[in-house]
Design a protein around this motif. Sequence first.
Motif: not given
Length: 319
Positions: A192-196, A232-238
């Motif tokens: 659910i979280a990923a879909s948002r 989620a957006d930018g998680y890996q970068e951070r």
Amino acid sequence: MANQNHTITQSNFNFPKQKSVYKGKVREVYNINDEELVMIATDRLSAFDVVMPKGIPYKGQILNQIATSMMKATEDLVPNWLTATPDPNVAVGHLCEPFKVEMVIRGYMSGHAAREYKAGRRVLCGVAMPEGMKENDKFPEPIITPATKAEMGDHDEDISREDILKRGIVSEEDYIILEDYTRKLFQRGTEIAASRGLILVDTKYEFGKTKDGKIVLIDEIHTPDSSRYFYADGYQERQNNNEPQKQLSKEFVRQWLISNNFQGLEGQTVPEMSDAYIETVSERYIELYENIMGESFVKADVSDIQNRIEKNVLAYLDK
């Protein structure tokens, strides 16, 4: 400005066939005839197991609406206690005997787990954490790190599966179900979280037994009070840049308290929360709602919140 008259920080209702009232950190639970529970989500804010002196406008409505919506979104996987939502701040459901443990599940090493890891510990609640991790890294597999349920004013304590069984807090037969339900709920919550556009980092679930012995999910689920979310957006970068993650949880309140020298420790006093600060906390909770739910938040009428709740619950009980 934040108007404290427009918040509900405590209730004192007397419903027909009411047997007792239990007041938790945030919720007040009315026992109706030993059959049903009427659970009122107040606007109280708790951090470090301490209830803050002022309420946060709309917080109770936000928590209640997220929790009840998430229960409906998971009832095909795990049965829950909920039967009705007669008011934006109220959930009604079956009377249950709660298990005396909270099932905490962590997909990422954050918060308490990260603090333990930084202190050099590599085992949390009997579960090994791999070497070479840094804060907010994803665990290879989600880990279950239970906590004992504290009485009001005490701190919840970490406990291992082995200790829960050894001390007879939960039977092995039941505990296997709790673990299974916890993993299923976390998997669905993650989807659910990923879909948002969010990552469900960690959360806790509470379970109880109905009168006929069925294990059901109780209390709240996937709210910003019981869960931590990252964008989620930018998680890996951070992570790659060793930057803090952008969070959706009440961690921002904890950080504000820490920066004002409060961590719920003996001798510390809660810093003064100005109306302007409370307003920003309320706005953050609305932002949390809209991100977690993927829809706009509709403010309930709070001109006379006590009366509104009482009227709605009485109308429901009268049915």
